[in-house]
Design a protein around this motif. Structure first.
Motif, mmCIF file in Angstrom:
data_model
loop_
_atom_site.group_PDB
_atom_site.id
_atom_site.type_symbol
_atom_site.label_atom_id
_atom_site.label_comp_id
_atom_site.label_asym_id
_atom_site.label_seq_id
_atom_site.Cartn_x
_atom_site.Cartn_y
_atom_site.Cartn_z
ATOM 1 N N PRO A 11 -21.508 -6.408 -38.911
ATOM 2 C CA PRO A 11 -21.492 -7.163 -37.813
ATOM 3 C C PRO A 11 -20.834 -8.371 -37.734
ATOM 4 C CG PRO A 11 -23.703 -6.346 -38.617
ATOM 5 C CD PRO A 11 -22.459 -6.342 -39.600
ATOM 6 N N ALA A 12 -20.671 -9.083 -36.572
ATOM 7 C CA ALA A 12 -19.963 -10.262 -36.422
ATOM 8 C C ALA A 12 -20.980 -11.509 -37.033
ATOM 9 C CB ALA A 12 -19.771 -10.726 -34.952
ATOM 10 N N ALA A 13 -20.291 -12.641 -37.634
ATOM 11 C CA ALA A 13 -21.252 -13.410 -38.058
ATOM 12 C C ALA A 13 -21.977 -14.087 -37.199
ATOM 13 C CB ALA A 13 -20.208 -14.814 -38.673
ATOM 14 N N LEU A 14 -23.187 -14.091 -37.580
ATOM 15 C CA LEU A 14 -24.271 -14.741 -36.465
ATOM 16 C C LEU A 14 -24.878 -16.100 -36.917
ATOM 17 C CD1 LEU A 14 -26.153 -11.604 -35.420
ATOM 18 C CD2 LEU A 14 -24.471 -12.691 -34.092
ATOM 19 N N TRP A 15 -24.894 -16.227 -38.453
ATOM 20 C CA TRP A 15 -25.597 -17.364 -39.145
ATOM 21 C C TRP A 15 -24.303 -17.881 -40.144
ATOM 22 C CZ3 TRP A 15 -30.278 -17.259 -37.304
ATOM 23 C CH2 TRP A 15 -30.691 -15.877 -36.918
ATOM 24 N N CYS A 16 -24.746 -19.190 -40.373
ATOM 25 C CA CYS A 16 -23.897 -19.929 -41.235
ATOM 26 C C CYS A 16 -24.088 -19.470 -42.608
ATOM 27 C CB CYS A 16 -23.934 -21.294 -41.026
ATOM 28 S SG CYS A 16 -23.214 -22.569 -42.302
ATOM 29 N N ASP A 17 -23.116 -19.157 -43.371
ATOM 30 C CA ASP A 17 -22.882 -18.672 -44.694
ATOM 31 C C ASP A 17 -23.463 -19.643 -45.840
ATOM 32 O OD1 ASP A 17 -20.729 -19.874 -44.966
ATOM 33 O OD2 ASP A 17 -19.430 -18.264 -45.694
ATOM 34 N N ARG A 18 -23.550 -20.919 -45.418
ATOM 35 C CA ARG A 18 -23.786 -21.997 -46.121
ATOM 36 C C ARG A 18 -25.128 -22.568 -46.181
ATOM 37 N NH1 ARG A 18 -24.169 -27.803 -46.480
ATOM 38 N NH2 ARG A 18 -23.971 -28.438 -48.629
ATOM 39 N N CYS A 19 -25.660 -22.602 -44.959
ATOM 40 C CA CYS A 19 -27.253 -23.352 -44.591
ATOM 41 C C CYS A 19 -27.922 -22.390 -44.379
ATOM 42 C CB CYS A 19 -26.995 -24.299 -43.488
ATOM 43 S SG CYS A 19 -26.681 -24.128 -41.979
ATOM 44 N N GLY A 20 -27.414 -21.287 -43.494
ATOM 45 C CA GLY A 20 -28.182 -20.106 -43.059
ATOM 46 C C GLY A 20 -28.644 -20.283 -41.631
ATOM 47 N N PRO A 29 -19.837 -28.829 -39.270
ATOM 48 C CA PRO A 29 -18.723 -29.438 -39.935
ATOM 49 C C PRO A 29 -19.145 -29.902 -41.390
ATOM 50 C CG PRO A 29 -19.727 -31.181 -38.319
ATOM 51 C CD PRO A 29 -20.561 -29.686 -38.168
ATOM 52 N N ALA A 30 -20.387 -30.216 -41.721
ATOM 53 C CA ALA A 30 -20.436 -30.360 -43.101
ATOM 54 C C ALA A 30 -20.521 -29.279 -43.909
ATOM 55 C CB ALA A 30 -22.073 -31.163 -43.427
ATOM 56 N N CYS A 31 -21.096 -28.171 -43.445
ATOM 57 C CA CYS A 31 -20.949 -26.847 -44.132
ATOM 58 C C CYS A 31 -19.382 -26.345 -44.134
ATOM 59 C CB CYS A 31 -21.690 -25.668 -43.273
ATOM 60 S SG CYS A 31 -23.642 -25.986 -43.154
ATOM 61 N N ALA A 32 -18.596 -26.628 -43.155
ATOM 62 C CA ALA A 32 -17.272 -26.084 -43.497
ATOM 63 C C ALA A 32 -16.476 -26.967 -44.506
ATOM 64 C CB ALA A 32 -16.485 -26.419 -42.087
ATOM 65 N N ALA A 33 -16.808 -28.092 -44.640
ATOM 66 C CA ALA A 33 -16.373 -29.014 -45.775
ATOM 67 C C ALA A 33 -16.772 -28.593 -46.825
ATOM 68 C CB ALA A 33 -16.621 -30.461 -45.413
ATOM 69 N N ALA A 34 -18.104 -28.040 -47.201
ATOM 70 C CA ALA A 34 -18.384 -28.000 -48.332
ATOM 71 C C ALA A 34 -17.980 -26.445 -48.760
ATOM 72 C CB ALA A 34 -20.085 -27.898 -48.236
ATOM 73 N N ARG A 35 -17.754 -25.619 -47.855
ATOM 74 C CA ARG A 35 -17.373 -24.332 -48.314
ATOM 75 C C ARG A 35 -16.074 -24.229 -49.059
ATOM 76 N NH1 ARG A 35 -17.833 -20.509 -49.622
ATOM 77 N NH2 ARG A 35 -17.319 -18.669 -47.989
ATOM 78 N N ALA A 36 -15.215 -25.227 -48.569
ATOM 79 C CA ALA A 36 -13.972 -25.512 -49.401
ATOM 80 C C ALA A 36 -14.171 -25.571 -50.911
ATOM 81 C CB ALA A 36 -13.048 -26.683 -48.970
ATOM 82 N N LEU A 37 -15.514 -25.775 -51.291
ATOM 83 C CA LEU A 37 -15.508 -25.944 -52.692
ATOM 84 C C LEU A 37 -16.790 -25.103 -53.147
ATOM 85 C CD1 LEU A 37 -15.418 -29.838 -53.113
ATOM 86 C CD2 LEU A 37 -13.410 -28.394 -53.804
ATOM 87 N N GLU A 38 -17.409 -24.641 -52.538
ATOM 88 C CA GLU A 38 -18.800 -23.804 -52.833
ATOM 89 C C GLU A 38 -18.630 -22.318 -52.400
ATOM 90 O OE1 GLU A 38 -22.484 -25.779 -51.353
ATOM 91 O OE2 GLU A 38 -22.018 -27.625 -52.222
ATOM 92 N N PRO A 39 -19.251 -21.420 -52.854
ATOM 93 C CA PRO A 39 -19.365 -20.031 -52.557
ATOM 94 C C PRO A 39 -20.526 -20.173 -51.420
ATOM 95 C CG PRO A 39 -20.566 -20.343 -54.520
ATOM 96 C CD PRO A 39 -19.920 -21.631 -54.244
ATOM 97 N N PRO A 40 -20.442 -19.057 -50.586
ATOM 98 C CA PRO A 40 -21.378 -18.779 -49.620
ATOM 99 C C PRO A 40 -22.738 -18.326 -50.282
ATOM 100 C CG PRO A 40 -20.064 -16.721 -49.717
ATOM 101 C CD PRO A 40 -19.538 -17.811 -50.634
#
Length: 71
Positions: A11-20, A29-40
């Protein structure tokens, strides 16, 4: 037996893979920046917490419903 096409398999992404939290609530924006260095940490399809393993060469994250992702 009916086979799923790749478009219907996950299914299409419905939830943020970092904060849920819901992606419909607005940009993360904070999650997008953190995802550059962290896994989901959360499955973007079902909001389940994933089992994550980080190794020097990358990472793997496993959702019990949707399987493994690697990066």
């Amino acid at each position: 037996m009916t086979e799923l096409s790749p478009a219907t398999a996950v299914p299409a992404a419905l939830w943020c893979d970092r904060c849920g939290e819901s992606v419909a609530a607005g940009p993360h924006p904070a999650c997008a920046a953190a995802r550059a260095l962290e896994p989901p940490r959360w499955c973007a399809s079902c909001r389940r917490r994933m089992k994550v393993q980080v190794v020097p060469t990358g990472w793997s994250a496993v959702c019990v419903e949707h399987g493994e992702r690697r990066g």
